[in-house]
Design a protein around this motif. Structure first.
Motif, mmCIF file in Angstrom:
data_model
loop_
_atom_site.group_PDB
_atom_site.id
_atom_site.type_symbol
_atom_site.label_atom_id
_atom_site.label_comp_id
_atom_site.label_asym_id
_atom_site.label_seq_id
_atom_site.Cartn_x
_atom_site.Cartn_y
_atom_site.Cartn_z
ATOM 1 N N GLU A 259 0.819 -1.214 0.000
ATOM 2 C CA GLU A 259 0.000 0.000 0.000
ATOM 3 C C GLU A 259 0.850 1.262 0.000
ATOM 4 O OE1 GLU A 259 -2.792 1.585 3.393
ATOM 5 O OE2 GLU A 259 -3.817 0.030 2.224
ATOM 6 N N THR A 260 1.886 1.301 0.834
ATOM 7 C CA THR A 260 2.780 2.455 0.937
ATOM 8 C C THR A 260 4.211 1.973 0.836
ATOM 9 O OG1 THR A 260 1.203 3.544 2.416
ATOM 10 C CG2 THR A 260 3.430 4.452 2.324
ATOM 11 N N ASN A 261 5.010 2.674 0.038
ATOM 12 C CA ASN A 261 6.371 2.243 -0.237
ATOM 13 C C ASN A 261 7.265 3.482 -0.255
ATOM 14 O OD1 ASN A 261 8.762 1.236 -1.357
ATOM 15 N ND2 ASN A 261 7.702 -0.137 -2.759
ATOM 16 N N LYS A 262 8.004 3.679 0.835
ATOM 17 C CA LYS A 262 8.813 4.892 0.978
ATOM 18 C C LYS A 262 10.296 4.555 1.097
ATOM 19 C CE LYS A 262 5.141 7.248 3.576
ATOM 20 N NZ LYS A 262 4.793 7.870 4.891
ATOM 21 N N LEU A 263 11.101 5.463 0.577
ATOM 22 C CA LEU A 263 12.543 5.344 0.740
ATOM 23 C C LEU A 263 12.909 5.556 2.202
ATOM 24 C CD1 LEU A 263 15.370 5.178 -0.666
ATOM 25 C CD2 LEU A 263 15.291 7.675 -0.823
ATOM 26 N N ALA A 264 13.785 4.715 2.726
ATOM 27 C CA ALA A 264 14.267 4.834 4.095
ATOM 28 C C ALA A 264 15.779 4.649 4.092
ATOM 29 C CB ALA A 264 13.598 3.803 5.004
ATOM 30 N N ASP B 1 4.378 0.030 8.776
ATOM 31 C CA ASP B 1 5.724 0.517 9.113
ATOM 32 C C ASP B 1 6.743 -0.627 9.140
ATOM 33 O OD1 ASP B 1 4.816 3.153 9.385
ATOM 34 O OD2 ASP B 1 4.263 2.830 11.482
ATOM 35 N N VAL B 2 6.711 -1.426 8.095
ATOM 36 C CA VAL B 2 7.647 -2.548 7.977
ATOM 37 C C VAL B 2 8.925 -2.047 7.315
ATOM 38 C CG1 VAL B 2 8.066 -4.802 6.943
ATOM 39 C CG2 VAL B 2 5.778 -4.222 7.816
ATOM 40 N N PHE B 3 10.038 -2.118 8.037
ATOM 41 C CA PHE B 3 11.327 -1.755 7.442
ATOM 42 C C PHE B 3 11.941 -2.990 6.790
ATOM 43 C CE2 PHE B 3 16.001 -1.607 7.736
ATOM 44 C CZ PHE B 3 16.215 -0.556 6.837
ATOM 45 N N VAL B 4 12.300 -2.846 5.513
ATOM 46 C CA VAL B 4 12.942 -3.915 4.751
ATOM 47 C C VAL B 4 14.319 -3.428 4.333
ATOM 48 C CG1 VAL B 4 12.799 -5.419 2.727
ATOM 49 C CG2 VAL B 4 10.713 -4.713 3.908
ATOM 50 N N SER B 5 15.331 -4.171 4.692
ATOM 51 C CA SER B 5 16.713 -3.722 4.452
ATOM 52 C C SER B 5 17.201 -4.050 3.042
ATOM 53 C CB SER B 5 17.648 -4.366 5.484
ATOM 54 O OG SER B 5 17.541 -5.786 5.428
ATOM 55 N N LEU B 6 16.346 -3.769 2.054
ATOM 56 C CA LEU B 6 16.695 -3.942 0.647
ATOM 57 C C LEU B 6 16.360 -2.663 -0.095
ATOM 58 C CD1 LEU B 6 15.235 -7.525 0.018
ATOM 59 C CD2 LEU B 6 17.617 -6.914 0.473
ATOM 60 N N ASN B 7 17.168 -2.331 -1.083
ATOM 61 C CA ASN B 7 16.984 -1.092 -1.825
ATOM 62 C C ASN B 7 16.156 -1.314 -3.080
ATOM 63 O OD1 ASN B 7 18.697 0.738 -0.204
ATOM 64 N ND2 ASN B 7 20.353 -0.627 -0.850
ATOM 65 N N GLY B 8 15.367 -0.307 -3.435
ATOM 66 C CA GLY B 8 14.589 -0.345 -4.661
ATOM 67 C C GLY B 8 13.102 -0.443 -4.408
ATOM 68 N N GLU B 9 12.333 0.401 -5.090
ATOM 69 C CA GLU B 9 10.884 0.401 -4.915
ATOM 70 C C GLU B 9 10.268 -0.950 -5.268
ATOM 71 O OE1 GLU B 9 7.024 3.179 -6.192
ATOM 72 O OE2 GLU B 9 8.947 3.371 -7.246
ATOM 73 N N HIS B 10 10.879 -1.661 -6.229
ATOM 74 C CA HIS B 10 10.339 -2.959 -6.645
ATOM 75 C C HIS B 10 10.333 -3.982 -5.512
ATOM 76 C CE1 HIS B 10 14.696 -3.009 -7.198
ATOM 77 N NE2 HIS B 10 14.659 -4.320 -7.078
ATOM 78 N N GLY C 151 9.070 -3.625 -2.741
ATOM 79 C CA GLY C 151 7.768 -3.599 -2.075
ATOM 80 C C GLY C 151 6.877 -4.742 -2.543
ATOM 81 N N ASP C 152 6.825 -4.938 -3.868
ATOM 82 C CA ASP C 152 6.028 -6.047 -4.394
ATOM 83 C C ASP C 152 6.615 -7.392 -3.982
ATOM 84 O OD1 ASP C 152 4.162 -4.421 -5.618
ATOM 85 O OD2 ASP C 152 5.171 -4.426 -7.558
ATOM 86 N N ASN C 153 7.954 -7.508 -4.011
ATOM 87 C CA ASN C 153 8.574 -8.770 -3.602
ATOM 88 C C ASN C 153 8.280 -9.086 -2.139
ATOM 89 O OD1 ASN C 153 9.703 -9.042 -6.155
ATOM 90 N ND2 ASN C 153 11.628 -8.078 -5.576
ATOM 91 N N THR C 154 8.282 -8.051 -1.307
ATOM 92 C CA THR C 154 7.973 -8.250 0.112
ATOM 93 C C THR C 154 6.537 -8.725 0.297
ATOM 94 O OG1 THR C 154 9.530 -6.481 0.696
ATOM 95 C CG2 THR C 154 7.969 -7.173 2.387
ATOM 96 N N SER C 155 5.617 -8.109 -0.446
ATOM 97 C CA SER C 155 4.213 -8.517 -0.324
ATOM 98 C C SER C 155 4.032 -9.976 -0.746
ATOM 99 C CB SER C 155 3.316 -7.599 -1.164
ATOM 100 O OG SER C 155 3.472 -7.819 -2.553
ATOM 101 N N LEU C 156 4.790 -10.409 -1.766
ATOM 102 C CA LEU C 156 4.718 -11.804 -2.204
ATOM 103 C C LEU C 156 5.257 -12.753 -1.139
ATOM 104 C CD1 LEU C 156 5.912 -11.331 -5.883
ATOM 105 C CD2 LEU C 156 3.777 -12.447 -5.216
ATOM 106 N N ALA C 157 6.388 -12.384 -0.532
ATOM 107 C CA ALA C 157 6.991 -13.248 0.488
ATOM 108 C C ALA C 157 6.068 -13.398 1.692
ATOM 109 C CB ALA C 157 8.345 -12.685 0.919
#
Length: 429
Positions: free
Chosen positions: A227-232, A249-258, A260-266
């Motif tokens: 839903e929301t995908n921000k640079l951190a 507010d899930v922090f994912v330690s991977l770079n790139g807006e794409h 976000g979709d991979n995280t939702s799939l996992a």
């Protein structure tokens, strides 16, 4: 059989990775016979099976991290590798040792001798991984498809959860109907026992996946989404709607807006495996420190050096977008590119924005499928871009580094094999 003997043994077999993209005449029969003689070890544990054009590796690593944080013992099978083939077979996030790799290949070799027809390189490594996961009694295996899906050696597995990340152009002649043909092959991992986690949102391709006999289907955009995908700092900050829960507010330690979709799939894959939401603390623990080698991997600063396994135009565009998000602080960009066949060099160079790079160093990837550096020079010239050929990937990386100032960025991309060479150079500096 020690590690080096195992490598020599594998090198004596046909390597289908050297002819990737050709599905005509492929069959699962030889692989089914091999694992059948081994007692079908792939049925000793549940499998989360992942395919798609882009994002498979990131999704597999995040899925593994989530499952491990739940306290499960997880086997992970991925390909290709960056530096050592042992990277392909991991248990609880750790690649097997060279000694273990040699032993498990020797075990498979004993069964291969019973067949009149030799197995392929990939079939042998896949069978070794599946047998090893049974031997060490994993609770679940996360298995990444090598090529497409239906006739991939990994498809002897019956997926508890089958994940399709997306359908993009890769390993294709580009003739009319290529997207449908690729979708049909990837849909082959869906079994009657599977929950399908469908990341591809094309309305034209959707019926291809839905006609497979899945037990249940969940789709990105309908049942789960980012839903929301921000640079951190150091990654992304996401709000996600899952199949069974909401994650804010899930922090994912991977770079790139794409990502976000991979995280939702996992997360959706793990939710479907559990048939419930994933606890918030598990999500934070797993994704806040996840690492995926070769996916916008920052390996040096001053100058900034990025390794990214973008191997098709869509991946290259994601790489360019990520660089533009704030990684280049007024410095120049230097590109090191080595590619494999079955990709369009001009399309790759355009997606990488090679015309805005301060330098473009091209090399010949260490693979039978490599595009010669001279051909990449010609492709760049057709765009009005000057490229410097340095045939050896390690020397090409050294050349780009010699051209870069501390404020610059050096990007190494195009093939996993080139990234492996770059890492060896940087490790020695």
């Amino acid at each position: 059989m020690d590690f080096h003997e195992a490598l020599r043994y594998l090198d004596g077999h046909v390597n289908n990775e050297a002819t990737a993209g050709r599905v005509h005449g492929l069959s699962l029969a030889r692989m089914q016979q091999l694992v059948g003689r081994m007692g079908d070890p792939q049925h000793a544990y549940p499998v989360i099976h992942i395919t798609g054009t882009n994002g498979k590796g990131s999704t597999a690593h995040m899925t593994t991290a989530l499952l491990r944080s739940l306290g499960l013992k997880v086997g992970t099978y991925t390909s290709p590798h960056l530096e050592s083939i042992t990277e392909r077979v991991a248990v609880d996030g750790q690649p097997v040792s060279p000694e273990t790799f040699g032993r498990i290949i020797a075990d498979v070799a004993a069964f291969e001798t019973m067949s009149a027809e030799p197995s392929s390189y990939f079939e042998l490594v896949t069978a070794a991984a599946l047998a090893h996961f049974a031997e060490v009694a994993v609770d679940v295996a996360v298995v990444e498809v090598g090529l497409l899906g239906r006739f991939d050696a990994t498809n002897v597995c019956d997926a508890r959860v089958a994940v399709i990340t997306n359908i993009r152009r890769d390993h294709t002649d580009g003739l009319p109907g290529w997207r449908e043909r690729i979708a049909e092959e990837k849909a082959g991992i869906i079994k009657p026992c599977s929950t399908l986690v469908l990341g591809e949102t094309s309305t034209e391709l959707r019926p291809i996946f839905l006609r497979e006999p899945a037990e249940q289907v969940v789709e990105r955009g309908s049942h789960f989404w980012c839903e929301t995908n921000k640079l951190a700092v150091g990654g992304r900050l996401l709000d996600l709607q899952g199949v069974h829960g909401r994650y804010e507010d899930v922090f994912v330690s991977l770079n790139g807006e794409h990502q976000g979709d991979n995280t939702s799939l996992a997360i959706a894959a793990v939710e479907c495996f559990l048939d419930r939401a994933v606890p918030a603390d598990v999500v934070s623990e797993a994704l806040g420190s996840v690492r995926v080698p070769g996916r916008f991997e920052i390996v040096q600063r001053n100058p900034l050096v990025v390794l990214d396994a973008a191997h098709n135009p869509d991946g290259a565009m994601s790489l360019s977008r990520t660089l533009a998000e704030g990684f280049e602080h007024g410095g120049r960009r230097h590109l090191v590119l080595g590619m494999l066949r079955d990709r369009d060099p001009v399309a790759m160079l355009e997606a990488l924005e090679a015309d805005r790079a301060a330098s473009l160093v091209v090399c010949t990837a260490p693979s039978p499928r490599a595009v010669p550096a001279a051909d990449l020079v010609a492709a760049a010239r057709s765009m009005g871009v000057l490229a410097e050929p340095v045939d050896d990937p390690a020397d090409a990386v050294e050349r780009a580094l010699s051209l870069a100032d501390e404020a610059d960025t050096v990007v190494v991309t195009g093939s996993f094999t080139v990234l492996g060479a770059a890492r060896s150079v940087l490790d020695d500096r």
